[in-house]
Design a protein around this motif. Structure first.
Motif: not given
Length: 272
Positions: A219-230
């Motif tokens: 979940i850390f990896t998911y949200y870290s990449s989501l933050l970069q995208i958004s």
């Protein structure tokens, strides 16, 4: 087409950690999006199932109805969720506890999806400490979440906050790669309306509501990449594909996490 992003999961270079992640930015419209959460707080817990839209489309995600959604854990607890509308499926009596591993199974439109997430142990959220810095004529406020990271290495955190009664949510991911076993030193930087007028300018008297989640590494990896995208503002479903922990090509995530909240009212800073 694939683009490579460097995911910076900390606010300052002193405590930063970078990870290279490939994100497929092709049109993902029509894919199933599953967003499920189990916490250490009393339920009900929800799983939201929608369909993704193209990158250029408005963020209006069609609801998926008629799915079979089952939650279970490694202690034999299991429940089939019931549909409550708008793509949301909900538990009735399911309970979440730290240390347990949870499994989500979804069957929809002839396809099966599954995900696993282990809920970390509780890390106590002791409060918030206000500070600020000047940049030109602007005052930017920061909040330091007060908690002590436990040993061993590998703890991961998601912090989200809202301002007053506004609906916009800001997110940050923290890791203990540098600060393992020590009191937290990573602050949350509050917005000061420097994002082309799209952010609220935090001023004295504003009430900041902060949620701390202890999350697993997927979940850390998911949200870290989501933050970069958004662009650092978080979000939920996205037409791109941050690395999901759900099988069979589904977008989204399934997170078993602990949660705690603290609220602080911004005060006038005194000059030494």
């Amino acid at each position: 087409m694939k683009n490579t992003f460097y995911i910076i999961v900390s606010l300052f270079a002193l405590t930063s950690c970078e990870k290279e992640i490939d994100l497929d930015l092709n049109d993902q419209s029509g894919n199933i999006v599953i967003e499920g959460n189990v916490t250490n707080q009393p339920g009900p817990y929800t799983v939201k199932i929608t369909k993704s839209v193209s990158f250029s489309s408005p963020n209006q995600y069609p609801a998926v109805t008629g799915a079979q959604v089952i939650l279970s854990d490694d202690m034999g607890q299991t429940e089939t969720l019931h549909y409550v509308g708008n793509g949301v499926y909900q538990t009735t009596a399911f309970s979440g506890e730290p240390g347990r591993t949870y499994t989500l199974k979804v069957e929809s439109e002839g396809k099966q999806y599954s995900a696993h997430s282990k809920m970390p142990e509780v890390v106590y959220f002791d409060g918030l400490q206000q500070s600020s810095f000047k940049f030109g004529d602007k005052t930017t406020y920061t909040l330091l979440p007060l908690f002590t990271d436990p040993m061993p290495l590998g703890n991961r955190y998601l912090f989200s906050f809202t301002i007053n009664d506004l609906t916009k949510k800001y997110m940050n991911t923290f890791s203990d790669n540098v600060n393992n076993g020590l009191p937290n030193q990573q602050p949350l930087i509050l917005p000061n309306d420097d994002n082309k007028g799209r952010d609220h300018e935090v001023v004295v008297g504003d009430k900041i509501h902060v949620e701390m989640q202890c999350i697993d590494n997927n979940i850390f990896t998911y949200y870290s990449s989501l933050l970069q995208i958004s662009g650092g503002n978080g979000g939920t479903a996205t037409p791109t594909n941050p690395p999901s922990n759900i099988s069979n090509g589904a977008l989204g995530y399934f997170s078993a996490h602990t949660t705690d909240t603290q609220t602080l009212v911004i005060e006038q800073m005194t000059t030494p």
